[in-house]
Structure formats: structure tokens, C-alpha cells
Design a protein around this motif. Sequence first.
Motif, PDB file in Angstrom:
ATOM      1  N   ILE A   4      12.824  37.823  12.792  1.00 25.23           N
ATOM      2  CA  ILE A   4      12.761  39.286  12.850  1.00 25.23           C
ATOM      3  C   ILE A   4      12.228  39.766  11.503  1.00 25.23           C
ATOM      4  CG2 ILE A   4      14.109  41.422  13.074  1.00 25.23           C
ATOM      5  CD1 ILE A   4      16.108  39.798  14.767  1.00 25.23           C
ATOM      6  N   PHE A   5      11.308  40.728  11.541  1.00 32.54           N
ATOM      7  CA  PHE A   5      10.648  41.174  10.315  1.00 32.54           C
ATOM      8  C   PHE A   5      10.861  42.664  10.074  1.00 32.54           C
ATOM      9  CE2 PHE A   5       8.284  37.526  11.893  1.00 32.54           C
ATOM     10  CZ  PHE A   5       8.171  36.730  10.757  1.00 32.54           C
ATOM     11  N   PHE A   6      11.196  42.982   8.825  1.00 36.68           N
ATOM     12  CA  PHE A   6      11.204  44.346   8.331  1.00 36.68           C
ATOM     13  C   PHE A   6      10.201  44.422   7.184  1.00 36.68           C
ATOM     14  CE2 PHE A   6      15.415  43.844  10.166  1.00 36.68           C
ATOM     15  CZ  PHE A   6      15.659  45.074  10.788  1.00 36.68           C
ATOM     16  N   LEU A   7       9.606  45.593   6.984  1.00 39.17           N
ATOM     17  CA  LEU A   7       8.625  45.773   5.920  1.00 39.17           C
ATOM     18  C   LEU A   7       9.016  46.928   5.015  1.00 39.17           C
ATOM     19  CD1 LEU A   7       5.346  45.378   7.993  1.00 39.17           C
ATOM     20  CD2 LEU A   7       6.008  43.915   6.077  1.00 39.17           C
ATOM     21  N   GLU A   8       8.896  46.705   3.701  1.00 38.00           N
ATOM     22  CA  GLU A   8       9.078  47.775   2.715  1.00 38.00           C
ATOM     23  C   GLU A   8       7.761  47.920   1.966  1.00 38.00           C
ATOM     24  OE1 GLU A   8       9.564  50.573   1.104  1.00 38.00           O
ATOM     25  OE2 GLU A   8      11.718  50.222   1.365  1.00 38.00           O
ATOM     26  N   THR A   9       7.085  49.059   2.143  1.00 36.71           N
ATOM     27  CA  THR A   9       5.767  49.251   1.544  1.00 36.71           C
ATOM     28  C   THR A   9       5.779  50.293   0.437  1.00 36.71           C
ATOM     29  OG1 THR A   9       5.211  50.802   3.332  1.00 36.71           O
ATOM     30  CG2 THR A   9       4.534  48.513   3.599  1.00 36.71           C
ATOM     31  N   ASP A  10       6.963  50.775   0.076  1.00 31.32           N
ATOM     32  CA  ASP A  10       7.079  51.677  -1.057  1.00 31.32           C
ATOM     33  C   ASP A  10       7.415  50.843  -2.291  1.00 31.32           C
ATOM     34  OD1 ASP A  10       7.043  53.994  -2.445  1.00 31.32           O
ATOM     35  OD2 ASP A  10       8.867  54.847  -1.589  1.00 31.32           O
ATOM     36  N   CYS A  11       7.031  51.331  -3.462  1.00 32.03           N
ATOM     37  CA  CYS A  11       7.299  50.602  -4.703  1.00 32.03           C
ATOM     38  C   CYS A  11       8.263  51.398  -5.570  1.00 32.03           C
ATOM     39  CB  CYS A  11       6.007  50.362  -5.487  1.00 32.03           C
ATOM     40  SG  CYS A  11       4.846  49.254  -4.664  1.00 32.03           S
ATOM     41  N   HIS A  12       9.160  50.697  -6.237  1.00 31.72           N
ATOM     42  CA  HIS A  12      10.159  51.341  -7.089  1.00 31.72           C
ATOM     43  C   HIS A  12      10.009  50.780  -8.493  1.00 31.72           C
ATOM     44  CE1 HIS A  12      12.081  52.829  -3.405  1.00 31.72           C
ATOM     45  NE2 HIS A  12      11.788  51.635  -2.918  1.00 31.72           N
ATOM     46  N   TRP A  13       9.056  51.331  -9.247  1.00 29.82           N
ATOM     47  CA  TRP A  13       8.730  50.791 -10.556  1.00 29.82           C
ATOM     48  C   TRP A  13       9.686  51.310 -11.616  1.00 29.82           C
ATOM     49  CZ3 TRP A  13       5.361  46.961 -10.936  1.00 29.82           C
ATOM     50  CH2 TRP A  13       4.460  46.793  -9.893  1.00 29.82           C
TER      51      TRP A  13
ATOM     52  N   HIS B 121      -2.000  58.755   4.105  1.00 29.28           N
ATOM     53  CA  HIS B 121      -0.624  58.309   4.384  1.00 29.28           C
ATOM     54  C   HIS B 121      -0.550  56.814   4.070  1.00 29.28           C
ATOM     55  CE1 HIS B 121      -0.174  62.125   6.610  1.00 29.28           C
ATOM     56  NE2 HIS B 121      -1.343  61.833   7.146  1.00 29.28           N
ATOM     57  N   VAL B 122      -0.898  56.462   2.838  1.00 30.07           N
ATOM     58  CA  VAL B 122      -1.143  55.058   2.517  1.00 30.07           C
ATOM     59  C   VAL B 122       0.099  54.182   2.717  1.00 30.07           C
ATOM     60  CG1 VAL B 122      -0.692  55.392   0.046  1.00 30.07           C
ATOM     61  CG2 VAL B 122      -2.160  53.500   0.816  1.00 30.07           C
ATOM     62  N   THR B 123       1.280  54.670   2.332  1.00 24.33           N
ATOM     63  CA  THR B 123       2.486  53.853   2.492  1.00 24.33           C
ATOM     64  C   THR B 123       2.748  53.549   3.962  1.00 24.33           C
ATOM     65  OG1 THR B 123       3.473  54.773   0.487  1.00 24.33           O
ATOM     66  CG2 THR B 123       4.966  53.740   2.062  1.00 24.33           C
ATOM     67  N   SER B 124       2.629  54.574   4.796  1.00 24.15           N
ATOM     68  CA  SER B 124       2.850  54.402   6.229  1.00 24.15           C
ATOM     69  C   SER B 124       1.777  53.527   6.862  1.00 24.15           C
ATOM     70  CB  SER B 124       2.890  55.774   6.915  1.00 24.15           C
ATOM     71  OG  SER B 124       3.016  55.633   8.308  1.00 24.15           O
TER      72      SER B 124
ATOM     73  N   SER C 171       2.111  49.903   6.164  1.00 26.38           N
ATOM     74  CA  SER C 171       3.147  49.368   7.046  1.00 26.38           C
ATOM     75  C   SER C 171       2.587  49.092   8.437  1.00 26.38           C
ATOM     76  CB  SER C 171       4.318  50.354   7.129  1.00 26.38           C
ATOM     77  OG  SER C 171       5.281  49.911   8.063  1.00 26.38           O
ATOM     78  N   ASP C 172       1.787  50.022   8.961  1.00 30.45           N
ATOM     79  CA  ASP C 172       1.162  49.805  10.268  1.00 30.45           C
ATOM     80  C   ASP C 172       0.298  48.543  10.242  1.00 30.45           C
ATOM     81  OD1 ASP C 172       2.259  52.162  11.248  1.00 30.45           O
ATOM     82  OD2 ASP C 172       0.524  53.374  10.674  1.00 30.45           O
ATOM     83  N   PHE C 173      -0.510  48.439   9.220  1.00 29.03           N
ATOM     84  CA  PHE C 173      -1.403  47.285   9.069  1.00 29.03           C
ATOM     85  C   PHE C 173      -0.620  45.980   9.012  1.00 29.03           C
ATOM     86  CE2 PHE C 173      -3.369  44.340   6.021  1.00 29.03           C
ATOM     87  CZ  PHE C 173      -4.611  44.127   6.592  1.00 29.03           C
ATOM     88  N   LEU C 174       0.416  45.956   8.172  1.00 28.33           N
ATOM     89  CA  LEU C 174       1.150  44.714   7.940  1.00 28.33           C
ATOM     90  C   LEU C 174       1.986  44.279   9.136  1.00 28.33           C
ATOM     91  CD1 LEU C 174       2.254  45.166   4.213  1.00 28.33           C
ATOM     92  CD2 LEU C 174       0.518  43.592   5.112  1.00 28.33           C
ATOM     93  N   ARG C 175       2.476  45.220   9.929  1.00 24.00           N
ATOM     94  CA  ARG C 175       3.288  44.804  11.086  1.00 24.00           C
ATOM     95  C   ARG C 175       2.450  43.997  12.070  1.00 24.00           C
ATOM     96  NH1 ARG C 175       5.507  50.423  13.040  1.00 24.00           N
ATOM     97  NH2 ARG C 175       5.290  50.721  10.800  1.00 24.00           N
ATOM     98  N   TYR C 176       1.195  44.411  12.249  1.00 21.54           N
ATOM     99  CA  TYR C 176       0.344  43.684  13.200  1.00 21.54           C
ATOM    100  C   TYR C 176      -0.158  42.374  12.606  1.00 21.54           C
ATOM    101  CZ  TYR C 176       0.521  47.928  15.975  1.00 21.54           C
ATOM    102  OH  TYR C 176       0.974  48.992  16.727  1.00 21.54           O
ATOM    103  N   VAL C 177      -0.416  42.336  11.304  1.00 20.55           N
ATOM    104  CA  VAL C 177      -0.782  41.077  10.653  1.00 20.55           C
ATOM    105  C   VAL C 177       0.379  40.091  10.747  1.00 20.55           C
ATOM    106  CG1 VAL C 177      -1.349  39.978   8.454  1.00 20.55           C
ATOM    107  CG2 VAL C 177      -2.452  42.130   9.080  1.00 20.55           C
TER     108      VAL C 177
END
Length: 345
Positions: free
Chosen positions: A44-53, A153-156, A159-165
Motif C-alpha cells: 500500500i502506498f501513500f505519497l507526501e509531495t510537500d517539503c518541510h525545510w 498546482h505543482v504539489t497536487s 502527487s497525481d503523477f507519482l501515484r500512477y508511476v
Amino acid sequence: MLLLFGLMYTAKHRAPLEAPRAEVPKNLEDILLSLAQPQPGRSIFFLETDCHWQRNKTRHMGQHPHSSYNLLSLTKRQACSIESAAMHHPSYQVFVLFACSTYRQQHKTQEAFIEALLGYENVELRQLHINRYAMGTPIEDWLKYGELYTSNHVTSHISDFLRYVTLYRYGGIYMDMDVLVLRSLEQLPPNYTGAESATDLGAGVMSFSPVGIGHQLAKRCLLDLEQNFNGQGWGTNGPGVITRVSQNVCDTFELTEMLNNRERCRGFQIYEPSVFYPVASPLWLDYFEPAKLSLTLERTAAAYTAHMWNTFSKNKLMAIGSGSAYDKLAQQHCPKVYAAAGEYL
């Protein structure tokens, strides 16, 4: 006298004590380089595409004055969602993938709710490098043009891109970070998604097999994303992709003709909204209103997941013990995070 002079000379010229060196956070393993790889079709995969610098501006304690680290950070509700997946699927690996180079403090206690989450042995934290992650997939060349990174909407959209990859690479189940798992999905067929409304399919819960129709579907999704990518529209590249691909696979634009019709959809199961999205997005507040407890629990009683619609609910505080539907569901389905959450979830 000579002894005293010697002591004074030694004290005066002794090398200054070195300041203790700061502890450098430890980088998460890259998902592609890790020895523990996702088990195809059993992850099962979850994705976090926000950065916390966190930028370090100090020059003392052995720290580099311009070093910066993207430190591991999850919200309580994200941790709750991850725990619910891990708790209901003990034989699955649950991978949380960070799209930025992400670090963990080596000997510093994390937030209590993160520590509680990481008590599950099947939870794995990994990072990924987006360009490297896309190598060998049908969308590798498109990514090089940089259109993804200029999105409004780059963060979102990442996430869309990476879920399908991810589903193309490994198969398995993808879930949004605001999805609460209410029961095991293990008995469901290997290839499915769910409608989130009367007209659209959702991309918040999807399962593709690593071979066969599932792998073909993931490839179609990547090709559709490349062909129809829209950096201006929020949902074009997530729900829009799976909706268009399903319309093509099922050979119909009518959602009612797709629902629970695996024969027409070539082995792809499309569930009605009540299965994964039992409370529609316009009614998101019902999860947080104690007065709507009975009605909301009735709606979710037979569902597999509950979507919290984070776009709308992220700023809505929920007091622990409030008696709302989300309060009751979280207490049951992410008990460790709930217990460690403090005053609010």
C-alpha cells in the motif's frame, strides 16, 4: 613556583575545548536503492509531495551555516490514515514515499504520534527522486520537458503523477493521505477504483495488479496524463486521468454502465461512491459535527474507507473526545495515533 608557572602556562596555551558537533539528520533510503523493495501487488502506498525545510542559520556547535534539511513531518491526520492502513493490513507493507530528500533526526524523539505510527513493523518510510523514479516508464521523456514543474498546482500534480508511476512500477494499492481505512481491502479484486460522485471516478483509492490488466491500466493512465496534462486545472491530472481511462476501457461515458460491471470493463472493478467515498465532498463537515454522528456512522457502516476531503477540512480542528464521527472512527481505526495526538486531531 616552577610548578605553579607550568600549570599557568599549560592552562593559558591549552587548545580550546571543541564544541560538541551537531547531530546530522539521517537521510531516508531511496525507494529504488533500498534492499527492502515493495512486494508487487502486496503493498500500500501513500505519497507526501510537500517539503518541510528547516534552515540552520547558526555557525556554532559544529553546524554548517547554510545547511538545510527537509525533516520528516506528517500531520496527525496523515499519521492516522497510515496507521489505519497498516492496522487493517498486517500482511501488507505500507510505504510512505516522500518526493523530497527527507531526513530523520537520529536520536531526537519525534512527535509522539509519529513514534506511535512507527511502532507498526509493516510501515516503511522512503524517499524518491522524481526524475530517477520515472526512468523506464512510458512518461520518462515527457517529464524532461518540465511542464509538470510549472503547474499552478505543482504539489497536487506531482502527487497525481507519482501515484500512477508507482502503480506502474509495483502495482498494489494507492491511497491519499486523507483516506481512513475502515476494513481490510484484501478480499477485493486486484484491479479497482471507485466513483466519488454521480459523474466522476476518484483517484484517492486505486488498486492495480503488477501484471496483466492492472499493469496495462497503469500504462494507459501515464499515457493519458502525458496527452491531457493541464497545469491550470486541479483535478484534470488525478481523477480526470482514471475517469478518462475507465471510459475508454469500459467503452462508455455513462458511469452507471461502468459500476460493478467487470465484464464490460475487462476485469476492472468500478465501485459506487458508498464503498470508498461514503460521505460526498459537499458534506465533508458532517465528519466533524457531533450532531451528525449517527447519520455519518450509518453512511460509513458498510464502507471500506472514509475520505476526509483534506482540501476542505485541513483547517478544521477536531478536539479529541468531541463525539464527532471522525473522532469515533479515528479512535477505532488509528488507536495509537489517536492516543498520542494530545488535545486535537
